[in-house]
Write an enzyme that holds these catalytic residues in place. Structure first.
Site, short mmCIF file in Angstrom:
data_model
loop_
_atom_site.label_atom_id
_atom_site.label_comp_id
_atom_site.label_asym_id
_atom_site.label_seq_id
_atom_site.Cartn_x
_atom_site.Cartn_y
_atom_site.Cartn_z
N ARG A 82 -101.32 -65.20 -37.49
CA ARG A 82 -101.74 -65.28 -38.90
C ARG A 82 -102.72 -64.50 -39.41
O ARG A 82 -102.98 -63.72 -40.16
CB ARG A 82 -101.93 -66.76 -39.10
CG ARG A 82 -100.67 -67.61 -39.39
CD ARG A 82 -101.18 -69.04 -39.57
NE ARG A 82 -101.71 -69.53 -38.38
CZ ARG A 82 -101.11 -70.18 -37.37
NH1 ARG A 82 -99.79 -70.48 -37.61
NH2 ARG A 82 -101.77 -70.78 -36.24
N ILE A 83 -103.80 -64.20 -38.24
CA ILE A 83 -104.81 -63.53 -38.43
C ILE A 83 -104.52 -61.90 -38.34
O ILE A 83 -105.15 -61.26 -39.20
CB ILE A 83 -105.92 -63.87 -37.23
CG1 ILE A 83 -106.40 -65.26 -37.30
CG2 ILE A 83 -107.10 -62.96 -37.29
CD1 ILE A 83 -107.25 -65.66 -36.18
N ALA A 111 -110.63 -62.32 -30.64
CA ALA A 111 -109.31 -63.26 -30.43
C ALA A 111 -110.21 -64.15 -29.24
O ALA A 111 -110.53 -65.38 -29.64
CB ALA A 111 -108.53 -62.48 -29.86
N ARG A 112 -110.21 -63.71 -27.86
CA ARG A 112 -110.44 -64.58 -26.89
C ARG A 112 -111.18 -63.64 -25.79
O ARG A 112 -110.53 -62.45 -25.58
CB ARG A 112 -109.33 -65.32 -26.25
CG ARG A 112 -108.77 -66.53 -27.06
CD ARG A 112 -109.68 -67.66 -26.85
NE ARG A 112 -109.46 -68.76 -27.69
CZ ARG A 112 -109.77 -69.09 -28.81
NH1 ARG A 112 -110.45 -68.33 -29.36
NH2 ARG A 112 -109.29 -70.12 -29.52
N GLU A 122 -118.20 -66.37 -21.58
CA GLU A 122 -118.06 -67.88 -22.29
C GLU A 122 -117.41 -68.82 -21.29
O GLU A 122 -117.76 -69.93 -21.36
CB GLU A 122 -117.15 -67.73 -23.63
CG GLU A 122 -117.95 -66.90 -24.66
CD GLU A 122 -117.19 -66.78 -25.95
OE1 GLU A 122 -116.90 -67.54 -26.70
OE2 GLU A 122 -116.55 -65.78 -26.13
N HIS A 170 -119.14 -65.71 -30.90
CA HIS A 170 -117.77 -66.37 -31.30
C HIS A 170 -118.01 -67.16 -32.47
O HIS A 170 -117.68 -68.20 -32.53
CB HIS A 170 -117.55 -67.47 -30.15
CG HIS A 170 -116.03 -67.66 -29.87
ND1 HIS A 170 -115.65 -68.12 -28.82
CD2 HIS A 170 -115.07 -67.86 -30.93
CE1 HIS A 170 -114.36 -68.34 -28.97
NE2 HIS A 170 -113.85 -68.22 -30.36
N ALA A 191 -114.99 -67.25 -36.99
CA ALA A 191 -114.38 -68.16 -37.75
C ALA A 191 -115.27 -69.02 -38.32
O ALA A 191 -115.01 -69.91 -39.32
CB ALA A 191 -113.39 -69.07 -36.87
#
Length: 335
Positions: free
Chosen positions: A160-161, A240-241, A270, A293, A296
């Site tokens: 979706r992103i 993303a991550r 993280e 982070h 969002a």
């Protein structure tokens, strides 16, 4: 006197009044956890989480580790609802074994993260951080940047992103290359993207933006070998991550001047404190644009994800099904 209503604990900050009202209107007792200053739920150990969640039926969670041991210690907990879309910190097998439901806030933060990635591309290309630092130091010389207009942008991952970013890039007349494990010919024709292998994407792209999930297969997807393939002067964006990029290799590539810069919202440190010094050195580089982070975390994005997470909680507590795209584990279906 204890309430007979099912208790829902929220361990995320910035949980809005509308979502709290929705939970209460649907028969839930809502508790917003008071976390210690400077700590998020991902920083809490199992004993602290057990104390917060004892007796709770629902949990709106951020980045806490949801282990089998924790779930076994919380027999009343029926639904774990992430205010986000990643779930690598949740033991899904344990949730299924123990009859729990795990949901994500699918669709809530697509626009916010795509905007963030695009903003990082523009900031890097136009050297905004460097220009402001120079001006603050009394140097008003113009630093020559570059356009995003008509550049080649590589998008790794097309969920979706990733698709939200592709829509935004159309306004820049960009050539968009996509690397995905699930190519869709109809989507490519409609959106004008070109599917390519990862090596070709890295070699041709002026900007590379990562939107893949973190799995055993994608861990360190961008490492020293991948970075060597990137076009000299290209920009790498990771919203993303942490763990998709080997940050130590990225630091070395930036220090060597191979890349034009990096936009980083996520970091290895993280989840792995041994990378703290690498993160510190990345943040010190003038051609790195970084956020904690926060991709969002727009007001609107958090409001959307808060509500989606709340809707999943209410559905499960009523014995119903959350939206199918939100369910990542449903232990009620076991046996």
């Amino acid at each position: 006197m204890s309430s007979s209503l099912p208790r829902v604990v929220v361990t995320q900050r910035f949980f809005d009044d509308r979502s709290i009202g929705f939970l209460r209107a649907n028969g839930c007792e809502v508790e917003i956890a008071q976390l210690p200053p400077g700590r998020a739920d991902g920083d809490l150990d199992q004993a602290e989480l057990e104390a917060l969640l004892a007796g709770a039926a629902g949990w709106v969670v951020g980045h806490a580790r949801v282990t089998r041991e924790l779930l076994q210690a919380l027999p009343a907990l029926r639904v774990i609802s992430r205010r986000g879309v990643g779930y690598e910190r949740v033991d899904l097998a344990a949730a299924r074994d123990l009859g729990r439901v795990v949901a994500i806030a699918a669709g809530g933060n697509d626009a916010s993260v795509a905007d963030h990635a695009l903003g990082m591309m523009l900031a890097l290309a136009r050297r905004l951080r460097e220009s402001q630092a120079d001006m603050q130091a009394g140097r008003w010389a113009i630093l020559m940047g570059s356009d995003l207009y008509q550049k080649t942008v590589g998008v790794i991952g097309l969920g979706r992103i990733g698709k939200s970013l592709v829509r935004r890039l159309s306004g820049f007349d960009a050539e968009v290359l996509v690397h995905t494990t699930r190519p869709d010919a109809a989507y490519a024709e409609a959106s004008g993207v070109t599917y390519v292998g990862l090596p070709e994407l890295l070699e041709r792209s002026d900007h590379v933006s990562i939107h893949a999930p973190l799995t055993a297969q994608t861990r360190f997807l961008i490492d020293a070998a991948a970075l060597v393939r990137m076009k000299p002067g290209a920009f790498l964006i990771n919203t993303a991550r942490g763990g998709l990029v080997q940050d130590a290799d990225l630091l070395a590539a930036l220090q060597a001047g191979r890349l034009g810069g990096a936009g980083l919202d996520v970091f290895m440190s993280e989840s792995d404190p041994t990378f703290a010094e690498v993160t510190k050195q990345l943040l010190a580089l003038p051609n790195v644009v970084a956020t904690p982070h926060a991709g969002a975390s727009s007001r609107e994005g958090l409001d959307r994800t808060n509500m989606i997470a709340s809707q999943s909680v209410v559905a499960v507590l009523r014995g119903e099904d959350p939206a199918p795209e939100c369910v990542v584990a449903d232990g009620r279906r076991s046996g």
